[in-house]
Design a protein around this motif. Sequence first.
Motif, PDB file in Angstrom:
ATOM      1  N   GLY A   1      61.416  36.230   9.625  1.00  0.00           N
ATOM      2  CA  GLY A   1      60.208  35.687   9.008  1.00  0.00           C
ATOM      3  C   GLY A   1      58.960  36.498   9.290  1.00  0.00           C
ATOM      4  N   LEU A   2      59.124  37.641   9.964  1.00  0.00           N
ATOM      5  CA  LEU A   2      57.956  38.472  10.314  1.00  0.00           C
ATOM      6  C   LEU A   2      57.943  39.730   9.460  1.00  0.00           C
ATOM      7  CD1 LEU A   2      58.208  38.245  14.220  1.00  0.00           C
ATOM      8  CD2 LEU A   2      56.771  36.859  12.702  1.00  0.00           C
ATOM      9  N   ASP A   3      56.872  39.915   8.705  1.00  0.00           N
ATOM     10  CA  ASP A   3      56.762  41.133   7.900  1.00  0.00           C
ATOM     11  C   ASP A   3      55.380  41.772   7.992  1.00  0.00           C
ATOM     12  OD1 ASP A   3      55.315  39.310   6.465  1.00  0.00           O
ATOM     13  OD2 ASP A   3      56.761  39.150   4.820  1.00  0.00           O
ATOM     14  N   GLY A   4      54.581  41.311   8.970  1.00  0.00           N
ATOM     15  CA  GLY A   4      53.314  41.982   9.234  1.00  0.00           C
ATOM     16  C   GLY A   4      52.137  41.524   8.419  1.00  0.00           C
ATOM     17  N   ASP A   5      52.298  40.449   7.640  1.00  0.00           N
ATOM     18  CA  ASP A   5      51.145  39.983   6.884  1.00  0.00           C
ATOM     19  C   ASP A   5      50.560  38.723   7.526  1.00  0.00           C
ATOM     20  OD1 ASP A   5      52.729  37.824   6.141  1.00  0.00           O
ATOM     21  OD2 ASP A   5      53.267  38.687   4.198  1.00  0.00           O
ATOM     22  N   THR A   6      49.526  38.180   6.892  1.00  0.00           N
ATOM     23  CA  THR A   6      48.827  37.038   7.492  1.00  0.00           C
ATOM     24  C   THR A   6      49.651  35.763   7.482  1.00  0.00           C
ATOM     25  OG1 THR A   6      47.806  36.572   5.348  1.00  0.00           O
ATOM     26  CG2 THR A   6      46.574  37.984   6.881  1.00  0.00           C
ATOM     27  N   GLN A   7      50.743  35.737   6.718  1.00  0.00           N
ATOM     28  CA  GLN A   7      51.565  34.534   6.644  1.00  0.00           C
ATOM     29  C   GLN A   7      52.530  34.419   7.832  1.00  0.00           C
ATOM     30  OE1 GLN A   7      53.439  34.450   2.793  1.00  0.00           O
ATOM     31  NE2 GLN A   7      51.509  34.179   1.693  1.00  0.00           N
ATOM     32  N   ASP A   8      52.563  35.447   8.667  1.00  0.00           N
ATOM     33  CA  ASP A   8      53.439  35.398   9.843  1.00  0.00           C
ATOM     34  C   ASP A   8      53.094  34.225  10.753  1.00  0.00           C
ATOM     35  OD1 ASP A   8      54.777  37.579   8.949  1.00  0.00           O
ATOM     36  OD2 ASP A   8      53.927  38.992  10.401  1.00  0.00           O
ATOM     37  N   ILE A   9      51.858  33.772  10.678  1.00  0.00           N
ATOM     38  CA  ILE A   9      51.438  32.663  11.532  1.00  0.00           C
ATOM     39  C   ILE A   9      52.254  31.402  11.246  1.00  0.00           C
ATOM     40  CG2 ILE A   9      49.657  31.837   9.942  1.00  0.00           C
ATOM     41  CD1 ILE A   9      49.484  31.988  13.814  1.00  0.00           C
ATOM     42  N   GLY A  10      52.871  31.370  10.062  1.00  0.00           N
ATOM     43  CA  GLY A  10      53.714  30.226   9.716  1.00  0.00           C
ATOM     44  C   GLY A  10      54.906  30.058  10.632  1.00  0.00           C
ATOM     45  N   ASN A  11      55.280  31.121  11.353  1.00  0.00           N
ATOM     46  CA  ASN A  11      56.381  31.019  12.319  1.00  0.00           C
ATOM     47  C   ASN A  11      55.955  30.369  13.633  1.00  0.00           C
ATOM     48  OD1 ASN A  11      58.649  32.009  11.005  1.00  0.00           O
ATOM     49  ND2 ASN A  11      58.076  34.144  11.385  1.00  0.00           N
ATOM     50  N   ALA A  12      54.678  30.180  13.800  1.00  0.00           N
ATOM     51  CA  ALA A  12      54.171  29.650  15.076  1.00  0.00           C
ATOM     52  C   ALA A  12      54.301  28.128  15.118  1.00  0.00           C
ATOM     53  CB  ALA A  12      52.722  30.067  15.276  1.00  0.00           C
ATOM     54  N   CYS A  13      55.516  27.660  14.954  1.00  0.00           N
ATOM     55  CA  CYS A  13      55.776  26.222  15.007  1.00  0.00           C
ATOM     56  C   CYS A  13      56.288  25.864  16.408  1.00  0.00           C
ATOM     57  CB  CYS A  13      56.794  25.813  13.950  1.00  0.00           C
ATOM     58  SG  CYS A  13      58.410  26.580  14.143  1.00  0.00           S
ATOM     59  N   PRO A  14      56.197  24.607  16.801  1.00  0.00           N
ATOM     60  CA  PRO A  14      56.618  24.218  18.159  1.00  0.00           C
ATOM     61  C   PRO A  14      58.073  24.578  18.466  1.00  0.00           C
ATOM     62  CG  PRO A  14      55.336  22.474  17.142  1.00  0.00           C
ATOM     63  CD  PRO A  14      55.566  23.486  16.068  1.00  0.00           C
ATOM     64  N   ASP A  15      58.978  24.376  17.494  1.00  0.00           N
ATOM     65  CA  ASP A  15      60.387  24.645  17.761  1.00  0.00           C
ATOM     66  C   ASP A  15      60.651  26.137  17.967  1.00  0.00           C
ATOM     67  OD1 ASP A  15      60.838  21.995  17.577  1.00  0.00           O
ATOM     68  OD2 ASP A  15      62.389  22.104  16.034  1.00  0.00           O
TER      69      ASP A  15
END
Length: 411
Positions: free
Chosen positions: A60-74
């Motif tokens: 889920g990491l590709d270096g754009d600003t949407q990577d923050i979406g992976n910062a979930c508690p689980d």
Amino acid sequence: MIGKSYDGSTPWQAAMFGNEHLATIVPISGLIGLMELMWKNGSNEARAPFMHNVVYGSYGLDGDTQDIGNACPDYALGPAAGTGAYVWGGEAVGTYWEERYFLQRVLDNYNGSVYLIQGMHDWNVDPHMAVPTINILKQHGIDAKGLFGQWDHDYPDRPDYHFDRSGEGRGREAYPQMTRFDWMQDLLEWFDYYLKGIGDKPGLWIEIQSNHGEWRIEDHYPPQDMETLTLDLGGALINIGGTTTIFPDASTGPVYETAPFEEGIWIAGLPRLHVDVRTTTIGGQIYALMEDCDDSGQCIHIGHAIMDLRYHEGGSEEQVWIPLLQTINAKMEFFTIDAYVDANHTIRLSLFSTGDDYLPASTSSVVTIQEGTGSTLQLDIIDAADKLWFEPPTCTHSYCTDWVNQTAEST
């Protein structure tokens, strides 16, 4: 819905919600649960503490600003859950692993069909994802079919991968018969029936291949109504290693071997090793390697098992006992085996603290085997004369023909 490996797990996850529009799934080396991928009876594969977050999470990491979406508690809990499972062998962070077990919710909610594809030598997704899952599906009234060959983490019709990823005792003896170019036709007929209502209902059987290449059909797998050959350690299994002690060094432990068999035997399903042991601490681990040895002493792998002794009852409940004084019985189960051991061959059983790609136990301990009737290797045996055998279409790919010609020249 169809997919292999990571994508083969998605069909199981979709099925557990019981969507009425999901008519069939075809998991190819897919996961019935995340913890089941990398743990067996409390024992950890080397990748287990970090694999699902470091590898899968990185998708889920590709270096754009949407990577923050992976910062979930689980996602943050993942490394702790992996490390905790290594240390304690089970749940350490709430219900992290329970929430990622898919099969039970499939059984509870899914009304479609399942076509399971599994490699019997899959190093990545071990065959216990499919066996005895196929029987459990049938017991719950789900239309289920299986194709289980001696390939690795592959599709059934990849002759180059089948050859490159196999080795002696790890599928090579079943090559090139393992390559199934006809499975796409079977898949077409499966989709035609379950998605379009076209044609006859496919046969809900299991096509299983032995370690020497032969194919047969079974109604269930493991098969039903098999005879059990029981061999006791120190008796029918003779101690040829001169010790009964397993040291936590991955290389020291007892070795047992049968006398040569008067007739060949066909082992099928999930052999068991139930062994009485004493430990120096509450912990320890046993890795069991089963081999087929010919009259010249050359041996090939036919199966292995592993167990963290904190889970010696074979379930998910951690056990306690009094070290040095109390004997426990480790109820080990081998990964799926379908193997023929020829007449005049022997079975060799070697016991170590770890093996293959498993980590040493987090609670390493010296383990002492107690020989006798309480310590037995239990092999389920089929009668080949009662089975329906068949020959699939011959593989004519250059990899297949080159190997056939090479082996013919060597004999």
